[in-house]
Design a protein around this motif. Structure first.
Motif, PDB file in Angstrom:
ATOM      1  N   ASN A 177      -4.560  -5.726  -0.958  1.00 33.42           N
ATOM      2  CA  ASN A 177      -3.935  -4.667  -0.537  1.00 33.42           C
ATOM      3  C   ASN A 177      -4.690  -3.387  -0.294  1.00 33.42           C
ATOM      4  OD1 ASN A 177      -1.663  -5.864  -1.269  1.00 33.42           O
ATOM      5  ND2 ASN A 177      -1.837  -5.917  -3.237  1.00 33.42           N
ATOM      6  N   PHE A 178      -5.804  -3.593  -0.219  1.00 34.16           N
ATOM      7  CA  PHE A 178      -6.859  -2.369  -0.174  1.00 34.16           C
ATOM      8  C   PHE A 178      -7.946  -2.703   0.867  1.00 34.16           C
ATOM      9  CE2 PHE A 178     -11.058  -0.434  -1.451  1.00 34.16           C
ATOM     10  CZ  PHE A 178     -10.725   0.681  -1.941  1.00 34.16           C
ATOM     11  N   VAL A 179      -7.776  -1.534   1.837  1.00 31.93           N
ATOM     12  CA  VAL A 179      -8.705  -1.255   3.006  1.00 31.93           C
ATOM     13  C   VAL A 179      -9.597  -0.120   2.748  1.00 31.93           C
ATOM     14  CG1 VAL A 179      -8.881  -0.688   5.345  1.00 31.93           C
ATOM     15  CG2 VAL A 179      -7.169  -2.505   4.546  1.00 31.93           C
ATOM     16  N   GLU A 180     -10.665  -0.234   2.946  1.00 34.19           N
ATOM     17  CA  GLU A 180     -11.947   0.838   2.478  1.00 34.19           C
ATOM     18  C   GLU A 180     -12.423   1.312   4.048  1.00 34.19           C
ATOM     19  OE1 GLU A 180     -15.163   1.855  -0.687  1.00 34.19           O
ATOM     20  OE2 GLU A 180     -15.663   0.190   0.464  1.00 34.19           O
ATOM     21  N   VAL A 181     -12.065   2.600   4.034  1.00 31.07           N
ATOM     22  CA  VAL A 181     -12.471   3.285   5.260  1.00 31.07           C
ATOM     23  C   VAL A 181     -13.863   4.340   4.837  1.00 31.07           C
ATOM     24  CG1 VAL A 181     -11.900   4.679   7.451  1.00 31.07           C
ATOM     25  CG2 VAL A 181     -10.293   3.103   6.344  1.00 31.07           C
ATOM     26  N   PHE A 182     -14.772   3.964   5.254  1.00 31.59           N
ATOM     27  CA  PHE A 182     -16.156   4.756   4.911  1.00 31.59           C
ATOM     28  C   PHE A 182     -16.431   5.590   6.187  1.00 31.59           C
ATOM     29  CE2 PHE A 182     -20.933   4.885   4.771  1.00 31.59           C
ATOM     30  CZ  PHE A 182     -20.954   6.252   4.162  1.00 31.59           C
ATOM     31  N   VAL A 183     -16.045   7.038   5.784  1.00 32.53           N
ATOM     32  CA  VAL A 183     -16.127   8.304   6.899  1.00 32.53           C
ATOM     33  C   VAL A 183     -17.697   8.609   6.722  1.00 32.53           C
ATOM     34  CG1 VAL A 183     -15.115  10.284   7.707  1.00 32.53           C
ATOM     35  CG2 VAL A 183     -13.580   8.688   6.758  1.00 32.53           C
ATOM     36  N   ASN A 184     -18.301   8.018   7.441  1.00 31.93           N
ATOM     37  CA  ASN A 184     -19.930   8.046   7.312  1.00 31.93           C
ATOM     38  C   ASN A 184     -20.419   8.978   8.458  1.00 31.93           C
ATOM     39  OD1 ASN A 184     -22.371   7.780   6.797  1.00 31.93           O
ATOM     40  ND2 ASN A 184     -22.625   5.635   7.781  1.00 31.93           N
ATOM     41  N   THR A 185     -20.193  10.432   8.092  1.00 31.27           N
ATOM     42  CA  THR A 185     -20.464  11.465   8.978  1.00 31.27           C
ATOM     43  C   THR A 185     -21.871  12.130   8.300  1.00 31.27           C
ATOM     44  OG1 THR A 185     -18.372  11.829   9.599  1.00 31.27           O
ATOM     45  CG2 THR A 185     -19.891  13.675   9.892  1.00 31.27           C
ATOM     46  N   PRO A 186     -22.978  12.204   9.207  1.00 30.56           N
ATOM     47  CA  PRO A 186     -24.122  12.689   8.470  1.00 30.56           C
ATOM     48  C   PRO A 186     -24.245  13.959   7.629  1.00 30.56           C
ATOM     49  CG  PRO A 186     -24.713  11.973  10.695  1.00 30.56           C
ATOM     50  CD  PRO A 186     -22.976  11.892  10.429  1.00 30.56           C
TER      51      PRO A 186
ATOM     52  N   LEU B   5      13.040  -4.757   2.860  1.00 28.97           N
ATOM     53  CA  LEU B   5      13.758  -3.509   3.408  1.00 28.97           C
ATOM     54  C   LEU B   5      13.025  -2.669   4.434  1.00 28.97           C
ATOM     55  CD1 LEU B   5      16.683  -3.030   2.668  1.00 28.97           C
ATOM     56  CD2 LEU B   5      15.903  -1.129   0.938  1.00 28.97           C
ATOM     57  N   LYS B   6      11.688  -2.629   4.151  1.00 32.63           N
ATOM     58  CA  LYS B   6      10.877  -1.653   5.031  1.00 32.63           C
ATOM     59  C   LYS B   6      10.580  -2.356   6.219  1.00 32.63           C
ATOM     60  CE  LYS B   6       9.552   2.074   1.542  1.00 32.63           C
ATOM     61  NZ  LYS B   6      10.798   1.852   0.933  1.00 32.63           N
ATOM     62  N   ASN B   7      10.511  -3.737   6.361  1.00 32.74           N
ATOM     63  CA  ASN B   7       9.877  -4.619   7.294  1.00 32.74           C
ATOM     64  C   ASN B   7       8.389  -4.614   7.286  1.00 32.74           C
ATOM     65  OD1 ASN B   7      11.678  -6.127   8.973  1.00 32.74           O
ATOM     66  ND2 ASN B   7      12.909  -4.243   9.628  1.00 32.74           N
ATOM     67  N   HIS B   8       7.835  -4.029   6.645  1.00 34.15           N
ATOM     68  CA  HIS B   8       6.325  -4.148   6.577  1.00 34.15           C
ATOM     69  C   HIS B   8       5.760  -4.299   5.118  1.00 34.15           C
ATOM     70  CE1 HIS B   8       5.932   0.052   5.164  1.00 34.15           C
ATOM     71  NE2 HIS B   8       6.429   0.377   6.042  1.00 34.15           N
ATOM     72  N   ALA B   9       4.479  -4.767   5.066  1.00 30.11           N
ATOM     73  CA  ALA B   9       3.956  -4.985   3.696  1.00 30.11           C
ATOM     74  C   ALA B   9       3.346  -3.759   3.258  1.00 30.11           C
ATOM     75  CB  ALA B   9       3.133  -5.929   3.931  1.00 30.11           C
ATOM     76  N   PRO B  10       3.159  -3.356   2.104  1.00 32.37           N
ATOM     77  CA  PRO B  10       2.401  -2.300   1.522  1.00 32.37           C
ATOM     78  C   PRO B  10       0.953  -2.548   1.571  1.00 32.37           C
ATOM     79  CG  PRO B  10       3.100  -3.793  -0.326  1.00 32.37           C
ATOM     80  CD  PRO B  10       3.701  -4.221   0.869  1.00 32.37           C
ATOM     81  N   LEU B  11       0.427  -1.287   1.500  1.00 31.75           N
ATOM     82  CA  LEU B  11      -1.217  -1.430   1.862  1.00 31.75           C
ATOM     83  C   LEU B  11      -1.811  -0.205   1.330  1.00 31.75           C
ATOM     84  CD1 LEU B  11      -3.453  -3.278   2.888  1.00 31.75           C
ATOM     85  CD2 LEU B  11      -3.234  -1.847   5.026  1.00 31.75           C
ATOM     86  N   LEU B  12      -2.994  -0.064   0.970  1.00 28.06           N
ATOM     87  CA  LEU B  12      -3.640   1.237   0.564  1.00 28.06           C
ATOM     88  C   LEU B  12      -4.924   1.405   1.279  1.00 28.06           C
ATOM     89  CD1 LEU B  12      -4.292   3.725  -1.247  1.00 28.06           C
ATOM     90  CD2 LEU B  12      -5.317   2.116  -3.037  1.00 28.06           C
ATOM     91  N   ILE B  13      -4.866   2.603   1.999  1.00 29.28           N
ATOM     92  CA  ILE B  13      -6.082   2.596   2.796  1.00 29.28           C
ATOM     93  C   ILE B  13      -7.089   3.926   2.305  1.00 29.28           C
ATOM     94  CG2 ILE B  13      -6.656   3.417   5.331  1.00 29.28           C
ATOM     95  CD1 ILE B  13      -3.597   3.053   6.203  1.00 29.28           C
TER      96      ILE B  13
ATOM     97  N   GLY C   9       6.838  -0.189  -1.905  1.00 24.12           N
ATOM     98  CA  GLY C   9       6.631  -0.705  -0.694  1.00 24.12           C
ATOM     99  C   GLY C   9       5.942   0.062   0.423  1.00 24.12           C
ATOM    100  N   LEU C  10       5.178   1.425   0.030  1.00 21.93           N
ATOM    101  CA  LEU C  10       4.641   2.233   1.041  1.00 21.93           C
ATOM    102  C   LEU C  10       3.357   1.841   1.391  1.00 21.93           C
ATOM    103  CD1 LEU C  10       5.637   5.563  -0.863  1.00 21.93           C
ATOM    104  CD2 LEU C  10       6.960   4.443   0.829  1.00 21.93           C
ATOM    105  N   VAL C  11       2.809   2.329   2.482  1.00 22.63           N
ATOM    106  CA  VAL C  11       1.640   2.229   3.160  1.00 22.63           C
ATOM    107  C   VAL C  11       1.057   3.659   2.695  1.00 22.63           C
ATOM    108  CG1 VAL C  11      -0.117   2.358   5.083  1.00 22.63           C
ATOM    109  CG2 VAL C  11       2.048   0.703   5.105  1.00 22.63           C
TER     110      VAL C  11
ATOM    111  N   GLY D  89      -2.169  -5.317  11.690  1.00 15.06           N
ATOM    112  CA  GLY D  89      -2.494  -6.193  11.585  1.00 15.06           C
ATOM    113  C   GLY D  89      -2.438  -6.856  10.214  1.00 15.06           C
ATOM    114  N   LYS D  90      -2.576  -5.992   9.229  1.00 14.58           N
ATOM    115  CA  LYS D  90      -2.481  -6.110   7.900  1.00 14.58           C
ATOM    116  C   LYS D  90      -1.091  -5.916   7.288  1.00 14.58           C
ATOM    117  CE  LYS D  90      -7.179  -5.738   6.326  1.00 14.58           C
ATOM    118  NZ  LYS D  90      -8.202  -5.470   7.491  1.00 14.58           N
ATOM    119  N   ILE D  91      -0.357  -5.267   7.961  1.00 14.40           N
ATOM    120  CA  ILE D  91       0.991  -4.630   7.272  1.00 14.40           C
ATOM    121  C   ILE D  91       2.322  -5.535   7.995  1.00 14.40           C
ATOM    122  CG2 ILE D  91       0.402  -2.649   6.359  1.00 14.40           C
ATOM    123  CD1 ILE D  91       1.942  -1.357   8.542  1.00 14.40           C
ATOM    124  N   GLU D  92       1.904  -6.547   8.701  1.00 13.19           N
ATOM    125  CA  GLU D  92       2.807  -7.162   9.503  1.00 13.19           C
ATOM    126  C   GLU D  92       3.476  -8.108   8.607  1.00 13.19           C
ATOM    127  OE1 GLU D  92       2.684 -10.373  13.107  1.00 13.19           O
ATOM    128  OE2 GLU D  92       1.412  -8.863  13.147  1.00 13.19           O
TER     129      GLU D  92
END
Ligand SMILES: Nc1ncnc2c1ncn2[C@@H]1O[C@H](COP(=O)(O)OS(=O)(=O)O)[C@@H](OP(=O)(O)O)[C@H]1O
Ligand SMILES: Nc1ncnc2c1ncn2[C@@H]1O[C@H](COP(=O)(O)OP(=O)(O)O)[C@@H](O)[C@H]1O
Length: 198
Positions: free
Chosen positions: A123-132, A20-28, A97-99, A193-196
């Motif tokens: 369903n999992f994308v890890e984003v490392f915010v690697n600020t010194p 119904l949402k037209n995209h896949a769910p994902l956890l960022i 069904g949410l991102v 690319g991942k939620i298409e």
């Protein structure tokens, strides 16, 4: 623990909600030191996804530590419980069904891996915010580094509590090297690319 609990099969399932949402769910999942830029980046990424008609929800300290996790401290055990609850809440949102974007220090590798196990690898994308840390401390957005250096906070991540580096983050960014706009383009491209829906 799970005694006499039975799973009911409901008609409207995850796949139907997603279609119904037209995209896949994902956890960022954004992880990094306080002041590294997690909330700023997550906010901008959510705005961009929202503008594209994607159904999103952003979990962060404001709606979690003031609510469902308001009884938790910053001890190692309580941080683990904090992250576990967030993982479970995020999983329900994926089911809806949410991102989901989650912005938490989440300093322990095991806790982050636990979230990945709860929601499933794909369903999992890890984003490392690697600020010194020097830059996070220079920003000192909330004045907490100053307090930690004075010993007024005893377990502040990066000062007197550990931050365990992700070993294989899907995306790694340093906010001293890239501006916000560039970071958002990079992350959104990866996410789209991942939620298409195939
Ligand atoms: N001891 C200690 N260590 C780290 N951070 C602290 C601490 N005490 C309070 N704060 C503030 O709380 C925010 C971190 O909460 P989180 O729920 O993300 O932490 S954790 O994932 O459970 O470790 C964090 O928010 P951000 O600055 O947005 O990262 C801090 O503002
Ligand atoms: N390229 C960038 N990306 C994200 N934040 C940046 C960047 N450059 C500077 N900043 C600043 O860094 C600070 C990061 O704070 P915040 O997003 O609250 O971090 P966190 O959520 O990790 O504690 C903000 O004041 C933001 O404006």
């Amino acid at each position: 623990m799970e005694k006499n609990i039975f799973t009911h099969q409901f008609n409207v399932d995850r796949d139907k909600r997603s279609s119904l949402k037209n995209h896949a769910p994902l956890l960022i999942w954004f992880t990094g030191l306080s002041g590294s830029g997690k909330s700023t980046v997550a906010n901008a990424v959510e705005q961009t996804l929202f503008n594209k008609g994607i159904h999103t929800y952003l979990l962060d300290g404001d709606n979690v530590r003031k609510g469902i996790c308001s009884n938790l401290s910053f001890s190692t055990e309580d941080r683990s419980e904090n992250i576990r609850r967030i993982g479970e809440v995020a999983n329900l949102m994926l089911d809806a069904g949410l991102v989901v974007l989650a912005s938490f220090v989440s300093p322990y590798r095991e806790d982050r891996e636990n979230v990945k196990a709860i929601v499933g690898n794909t369903n999992f994308v890890e984003v490392f915010v690697n600020t010194p840390i020097e830059e996070c401390e220079r920003r000192d957005v909330k004045g907490l580094y100053k307090m930690a250096r004075k010993g007024e906070i005893t377990n502040f991540t990066g000062v007197n509590a550990p931050y365990e580096l992700p070993l294989s983050a899907d995306i790694e960014i340093d906010t001293t090297q890239l501006d916000l706009e560039t970071i958002v383009v990079l992350i959104v491209k990866n996410i789209l690319g991942k939620i298409e829906r195939k």
